[in-house]
Design an enzyme around this catalytic site. Structure first.
Site, mmCIF file in Angstrom:
data_model
loop_
_atom_site.group_PDB
_atom_site.id
_atom_site.type_symbol
_atom_site.label_atom_id
_atom_site.label_comp_id
_atom_site.label_asym_id
_atom_site.label_seq_id
_atom_site.Cartn_x
_atom_site.Cartn_y
_atom_site.Cartn_z
ATOM 1 C CG LEU A 63 -3.850 12.806 4.321
ATOM 2 C CD1 LEU A 63 -4.865 13.817 3.780
ATOM 3 C CD2 LEU A 63 -4.067 11.443 3.681
ATOM 4 C CG HIS A 118 -13.067 -3.063 9.680
ATOM 5 N ND1 HIS A 118 -13.361 -1.830 10.229
ATOM 6 C CD2 HIS A 118 -12.008 -2.868 8.869
ATOM 7 C CE1 HIS A 118 -12.511 -0.939 9.760
ATOM 8 N NE2 HIS A 118 -11.685 -1.539 8.924
ATOM 9 C CG ASP A 119 -9.324 -2.153 11.501
ATOM 10 O OD1 ASP A 119 -9.093 -2.922 10.539
ATOM 11 O OD2 ASP A 119 -9.440 -0.919 11.378
ATOM 12 C CG ASP A 175 -8.466 4.034 5.703
ATOM 13 O OD1 ASP A 175 -8.914 3.277 6.575
ATOM 14 O OD2 ASP A 175 -7.319 3.927 5.213
ATOM 15 C CG ASP A 197 1.644 6.441 2.796
ATOM 16 O OD1 ASP A 197 1.293 5.252 2.921
ATOM 17 O OD2 ASP A 197 1.633 7.263 3.736
ATOM 18 C CD GLN A 253 -2.610 -1.228 2.600
ATOM 19 O OE1 GLN A 253 -1.935 -1.656 3.521
ATOM 20 N NE2 GLN A 253 -3.878 -0.920 2.741
ATOM 21 C CD GLU A 308 -9.042 4.602 10.664
ATOM 22 O OE1 GLU A 308 -8.708 3.624 11.334
ATOM 23 O OE2 GLU A 308 -8.479 4.904 9.593
HETATM 24 C C1 NOJ Z 1 -7.786 1.665 8.720
HETATM 25 C C2 NOJ Z 1 -8.722 0.577 8.362
HETATM 26 O O1 NOJ Z 1 -9.750 0.525 9.316
HETATM 27 C C3 NOJ Z 1 -7.937 -0.709 8.309
HETATM 28 O O2 NOJ Z 1 -8.790 -1.808 8.124
HETATM 29 C C4 NOJ Z 1 -6.907 -0.606 7.221
HETATM 30 O O3 NOJ Z 1 -6.094 -1.750 7.241
HETATM 31 C C5 NOJ Z 1 -6.034 0.637 7.390
HETATM 32 N N1 NOJ Z 1 -6.783 1.823 7.705
HETATM 33 C C6 NOJ Z 1 -5.246 0.924 6.131
HETATM 34 O O4 NOJ Z 1 -6.114 1.418 5.142
#
Ligand code: NOJ
Length: 537
Positions: free
Chosen positions: A206, A308-309, A201, A171, A169, A243
């Site tokens: 940033l 979900h985390d 997210d 940046d 991922q 978030e």
């Molecule tokens: C926060 C999300 O809730 C999580 O699931 C994700 O892995 C990270 N951001 C990266 O996007």
């Protein structure tokens, strides 16, 4: 649907679309499947759904690694299905927000593919490159269990690239004005389709600046304000939910002067609810709310019990983290990064008294509550699945091997249905919980319905009430002429409270049960059963 401050007292519900309902029997939940289930969500009392990422993705981070910002992944359906979903949701007064992943793309995104292949690519500068991996050393690593560094060497590019999450991922480079514009274009694309806003997210990351921890930088706030201006000017009434897994004083700037985010998750209150339940005392919750600055009138916190985390333990002290792990993650397999990969019901020993108490706190503390799919029926987890997948298993609608989630065979689902005796679909499913008037599901519906009738919960001032008894979490919510006293017995034993009240109060009624309490001598005396809660007016 025209009320601009609708989010101040809305009930949110978080959906992992892949897990919710499979309409075409391919084993993956999809948009048509979700559309079939909107009546359920309406009946529950949800006002707004947050849909996790739907974009085409190689799924190295379950869709938070985006390969195309302008499309829907095939397994979920088409853009037309998405429009259909929005239309059907709006017909039921349900709003929809979706994830907007600003910070990074997938390494499979054509931008990155082009950027790594060619130094002169117009996309090279979309990402953050370096000849050394020594820059920005003060930035912490977030995915501690898998990532040794925030820099990864890219053979093709002949340079290191910067990433705050998985090395798959990269940046985006917000110092590039083209990136800034591109992401505003992305937001506009989805708003134009009718979406009601975004859960943005990972916004703290940033920008990067040497000598800082590269979080919450002024440049980041400037850009986010720009995004907000764009939304206000072009799509008023749509919202941005922030978030930022940060301390309250560091989240506060994301509200700006009411000109940045409409909402922000309150991360640190969440683990302290779990502490309160285990320690049987309110002090940690009190402390963190004392430390929480006030926010502009047009803003709102968003509070949650699970998502979900992993249950994140970033916003606690080292000592508290160890304590949480010992008490809530006895098996090492339950731990992930700085957190716990478990669901609400098993975390609370599947003890409905504790689960209901936790929901009562969620619905009465300051902020708009968000429910995580499946937790309203007390779903379990599967800690043996990789990463955070154990809390993302198929929604359990009915008894049976696929739990009414899919017509596919149980072996061909994207993930196995929870199968143990306690949490499997034979016992835990929407159909039977709905039929049982005393079920958790129906209790939550009831709490939601009661909450809706009283603006004090969404709009009211908040104040702790000092009870000599430390096992009691009691606070007052007041708005205009109404005052509600929420009282929670955090302990496993009966507790007596005695509380002085004004002479003018002659009767207190529990909004949930209609039980009445008569004060005597300007005092109210109540005996609370273990884990009992009251919403007294
Ligand atoms: C926060 C999300 O809730 C999580 O699931 C994700 O892995 C990270 N951001 C990266 O996007």
């Amino acid at each position: 649907m025209n009320e601009p401050l609708w989010y101040k007292d809305a009930i949110f519900y978080q959906i992992y679309v892949r897990a919710f309902r499979d309409s075409n029997g391919d084993g993956h939940g999809d948009l048509k499947g979700l559309t079939q289930k909107l009546d359920y969500l309406q009946e529950l009392g949800a006002d707004c759904l947050w849909l996790m990422p739907l974009y085409p993705s190689p799924l190295k981070d379950d869709g938070y690694d985006i390969a195309d910002y302008y499309n829907i992944a095939e397994t979920f359906g088409t853009l037309d299905d998405f429009k259909g979903l929005i239309e059907e949701a709006h017909r039921r007064n349900l709003r929809i927000i979706m994830d907007l992943v600003l910070n990074h793309t997938s390494d499979q995104h054509p931008w990155f593919q082009d950027a790594r292949a060619n130094r002169n690519s117009p996309y090279r500068n979309y990402y953050v490159w370096s000849d050394t991996d020594q820059k920005y050393q003060e930035a912490r690593i977030i995915f501690l269990d898998t990532e040794p560094s925030n820099w990864t060497w890219d053979e093709k590019a002949g340079q290191y690239f910067w990433h705050r999450f998985y090395s798959s991922q990269p940046d985006l480079n917000y110092d590039n004005p083209l990136v800034q514009e591109e992401m505003i274009r992305v937001a506009g694309f989805w708003l134009e389709l009718g979406i009601d806003g975004f859960r943005a997210d990972a916004v703290p990351y940033l920008f990067e600046r040497e000598g800082t921890n590269c979080e919450n930088l002024p440049e980041t706030h400037d850009y986010l304000k720009r995004l907000r201006r764009f939304i206000d000017q072009t799509y008023p009434g749509r919202i941005l939910l922030c978030e930022a897994n940060q301390w309250p004083e560091d989240v506060r700037p994301y509200f700006g002067d009411g000109d940045e985010f409409h909402m922000g998750f309150h991360f640190p209150i969440m683990p302290r609810i779990f502490m309160a339940l285990k320690k049987e005392r309110a002090e940690d919750m009190r402390e963190i709310l004392r430390r929480t600055p006030s926010i502009p009138e047009n803003c709102q916190w968003c509070i949650f019990l699970r998502n979900h985390d992993e249950l994140t333990l970033e916003m606690v002290t080292e000592e508290e983290r160890q304590w949480m792990w010992e008490n809530y993650a006895p098996d090492p397999r339950m731990r992930l990064n700085l957190g716990i990969r478990r669901r609400l019901a098993p975390l609370l020993d599947n003890d409905e008294r504790k689960i209901r108490l936790a929901y009562s706190l969620l619905f009465t503390l300051p902020g708009s509550p968000i429910l995580y799919y499946g937790d309203e029926i007390g779903m379990g987890e599967n800690i043996w699945l990789e990463d955070r997948n154990g809390v993302r298993t198929p929604m359990q609608w009915e008894p049976g091997p696929t739990a009414g989630f899919s017509e596919a065979s149980s072996g061909s689902l994207y993930a196995p249905v929870i199968s143990d005796e306690v949490y499997g679909p034979a016992r835990v499913n929407v159909k039977s919980k709905r039929a049982d008037p005393d079920s958790l599901l129906n209790m939550i519906r009831h709490m939601v319905a009661v909450r809706r009738k009283h603006q004090a919960f969404g709009w009211g001032d908040f104040a702790w009430i000092d009870m000599a008894n430390t096992s009691i979490a009691a606070f007052q919510r007041s708005h205009q002429t109404e005052t509600i006293l929420a009282i929670h017995n955090l302990s496993s034993t009966t507790q007596n409270i005695s509380y002085p009240i004004q002479k003018s109060v002659t009767l207190m009624t529990d909004l949930l049960t209609r039980q009445e309490f008569l004060p005597a001598d300007e005092t109210i005396e109540i005996e609370l059963a273990p884990y009992q809660y009251l919403w007294l007016r």
